[in-house]
Design an enzyme around this catalytic site. Structure first.
Site, short mmCIF file in Angstrom:
data_model
loop_
_atom_site.label_atom_id
_atom_site.label_comp_id
_atom_site.label_asym_id
_atom_site.label_seq_id
_atom_site.Cartn_x
_atom_site.Cartn_y
_atom_site.Cartn_z
N HIS A 176 0.87 -1.18 0.00
CA HIS A 176 0.00 0.00 0.00
C HIS A 176 0.91 1.23 0.00
O HIS A 176 2.01 1.18 0.54
CB HIS A 176 -0.84 -0.05 1.28
CG HIS A 176 -1.88 1.01 1.43
ND1 HIS A 176 -1.57 2.30 1.80
CD2 HIS A 176 -3.22 0.97 1.27
CE1 HIS A 176 -2.69 3.01 1.87
NE2 HIS A 176 -3.71 2.23 1.56
N ASP B 279 3.36 -3.99 8.09
CA ASP B 279 2.13 -3.22 7.97
C ASP B 279 0.97 -4.19 8.24
O ASP B 279 0.65 -5.03 7.40
CB ASP B 279 2.06 -2.63 6.55
CG ASP B 279 0.72 -2.01 6.23
OD1 ASP B 279 -0.22 -2.13 7.04
OD2 ASP B 279 0.60 -1.41 5.15
N GLN C 18 -4.29 -4.67 7.40
CA GLN C 18 -5.32 -5.62 6.95
C GLN C 18 -5.27 -6.93 7.73
O GLN C 18 -6.15 -7.78 7.54
CB GLN C 18 -5.13 -5.93 5.45
CG GLN C 18 -5.31 -4.75 4.54
CD GLN C 18 -6.75 -4.23 4.51
OE1 GLN C 18 -7.70 -4.91 4.89
NE2 GLN C 18 -6.92 -2.99 4.08
N LYS D 218 -10.29 0.04 10.81
CA LYS D 218 -10.54 -1.17 10.01
C LYS D 218 -10.95 -2.34 10.91
O LYS D 218 -11.18 -3.44 10.44
CB LYS D 218 -9.28 -1.54 9.22
CG LYS D 218 -8.93 -0.53 8.13
CD LYS D 218 -7.76 -1.02 7.32
CE LYS D 218 -7.08 0.08 6.54
NZ LYS D 218 -7.82 0.51 5.35
N CYS E 149 -4.75 2.48 -3.54
CA CYS E 149 -3.49 3.03 -2.99
C CYS E 149 -2.34 2.06 -3.19
O CYS E 149 -1.50 1.88 -2.29
CB CYS E 149 -3.63 3.40 -1.51
SG CYS E 149 -4.90 4.61 -1.20
N1 PMP Z 1 -1.67 -0.42 4.70
C1 PMP Z 1 -2.66 -1.15 4.20
C2 PMP Z 1 -2.35 -2.56 3.75
C3 PMP Z 1 -3.94 -0.64 4.11
O1 PMP Z 1 -4.92 -1.38 3.59
C4 PMP Z 1 -4.18 0.68 4.56
C5 PMP Z 1 -5.56 1.30 4.47
N2 PMP Z 1 -6.19 1.13 3.25
C6 PMP Z 1 -3.11 1.42 5.09
C7 PMP Z 1 -1.87 0.83 5.14
C8 PMP Z 1 -3.28 2.81 5.58
O2 PMP Z 1 -4.09 2.86 6.71
P1 PMP Z 1 -4.57 4.26 7.30
O3 PMP Z 1 -5.18 5.01 6.15
O4 PMP Z 1 -5.58 3.88 8.33
O5 PMP Z 1 -3.37 4.94 7.86
#
Ligand code: PMP
Length: 424
Positions: free
Chosen positions: A138, A215, A218, A241, A381
């Site tokens: 991401h 990270d 998910q 999430k 993203c």
């Molecule tokens: N990493 C992953 C794998 C994600 O899916 C997301 C959110 N879509 C993020 C990072 C970023 O999370 P946040 O916008 O809550 O900071």
């Protein structure tokens, strides 16, 4: 309002399954109709819905306790501080961490990764060093490393993916070398659903003296995560999430690393002593929590963890394996629909990206919305990953504890209707 163990249906084959319908009743937003259809919410990888208990806790906090934390000596300040700090302990226990000081509360995964890239990275990365990421990251776990590599004239290397959306580890011993200082990888991909073998890869990185950042945005919402055995040095995730409020997140890090790190942001509440010419920092975790945080959100996050723990993370994972299996089976029968990521439900999560040969993902999403079904369409993203997949966008349906087979059926039925509508 919490789902109790008695809400969990034990099936005849003795595997415990979640009663998604009972759970759904705890989420007020899910009871509405959208465009004349019962809402089917399948955009959980973007953000989950909130149970009444979390909504109530936010309201209770603002109605009864609200004050700034760590500074006032009055009763409300003390109550707010206690509630905030008790969430820290709650989070620590939830992820298997013995020392709550290793839990930094922040605004989310993005904030956690940026903190490491700027704070640890600034001090330890030099020209020619290597930073290793994967092709499925991401942007939150990609851009901070791209910028750090540029700033320090370091080399950004990446672990490639296979055609079925796993990490290709064939060349790993050449990718991770003695020059590698950081390995940053997602625990579970938000596009492919892949659950990465984090422990195995972290072991290789550690052998070369690198630190490992995972990270978990998910992963933590969907499966048991124990940082004491995972084998990483830093782990990040977001409350929104996992049934919690937006603007709240966690960076877990090993004390011996955090202790030595300089703050990334400075200001109130993160100092020991301030002079016009000299400042000394507070101990962890406060060193990394400058300014007034999202106090109510953090307090509400504890209610979200309560909710998940009442069900049990093992059962949640099992539920998602089953719903993913069902969804993959049904979706794969639709003509001219391509599904990304691994086909085996036990090595993937419940985020399923797909594309139609003829209908653009944005049109898929708009059509599904007309049937009350919320999915995500776009690059998620993860533009470099989408480029590798040869797509500009995908449609993504992502499931959670309140989704069941009827939701998959509604999705499949609506896709079939869409194809008729577009004549493809
Ligand atoms: N990493 C992953 C794998 C994600 O899916 C997301 C959110 N879509 C993020 C990072 C970023 O999370 P946040 O916008 O809550 O900071």
């Amino acid at each position: 309002m919490h789902t109790r163990p008695e809400d969990i249906v034990i099936t005849s084959d003795n595997s415990s399954r979640l009663c998604a319908r009972t759970i759904k009743a705890d989420f007020p937003v899910l009871s509405q109709d959208i465009n004349g259809h019962k809402l089917v919410y399948l955009d959980n990888a973007a953000s989950s819905q909130k149970p009444q208990s979390v909504i109530d806790e936010l309201s209770r906090f603002y109605s009864e306790d609200n004050a700034n934390i760590h500074r006032g000596l009055h009763t409300l300040a003390e109550r707010s501080t206690n509630a905030y700090e008790s969430t820290r302990k709650r989070v620590a226990k939830f992820i298997g961490c013995q020392n709550p000081d290793e839990v930094i509360l922040n605004s989310g995964t993005t904030a956690g990764i940026n903190l490491i890239a700027y704070s640890w990275g600034e001090e330890h990365i030099n020209e020619g060093d290597e930073i290793v990421i994967t092709e499925m990251e991401h942007h939150a776990n990609l851009i901070p490393w791209v910028i750090l590599a540029k700033r320090k004239k370091a080399v950004l290397k990446r672990i490639p993916i296979t055609s079925d959306g796993r990490l290709n580890l064939d060349d790993i011993e050449n990718i991770i070398t003695d020059r590698t200082k950081i390995l940053a990888l997602s625990h579970m991909s938000n596009v492919l659903g892949t659950i990465n073998p984090v422990t195995e890869i972290a072991e290789i990185a550690h052998k070369h003296g690198a630190i490992v950042v995972a990270d978990g945005a998910q992963a933590v919402p969907h499966m048991p995560v124990d940082v004491s055995t995972l084998g990483v040095d830093f782990y990040t995730f977001s409350a929104h999430k996992m049934l919690g409020p937006t603007g709240v997140g966690v960076l877990w890090g090993k004390k011996e690393l955090l202790d030595k790190m300089q703050p990334f942001m400075t200001g109130g509440e993160m100092i020991r002593e301030v002079h016009f010419d000299k400042v000394t920092w507070a101990e962890i975790p406060h060193r990394f929590e400058p300014g007034t945080p999202n106090i109510a959100g953090v307090v509400g996050f504890a209610a979200a963890i309560d909710y998940l723990e009442n069900i049990g993370m093992d059962k949640i994972r099992q539920h998602e394996i089953e719903i993913t299996r069902y969804a993959l089976e049904k979706l794969s029968k639709i003509d001219k629909l391509d599904i990304q990521g691994p086909t085996e439900p036990d090595i993937r999560g419940a985020a399923i990206s797909f594309t139609d040969h003829n209908v653009h993902p944005h049109d898929i999403s708009t059509f599904l919305d007309s049937k009350g079904i919320a999915i995500r369409a776009g690059h998620h993203c993860a533009q470099p990953l989408l480029r590798i997949l040869g797509k500009v966008a995908t449609a993504r349906a992502s499931f959670y504890i309140y989704n069941d087979e009827a939701d998959v059926d509604a999705l499949v039925q609506a896709i079939i209707e869409m194809k008729k509508y577009f004549g493809v």
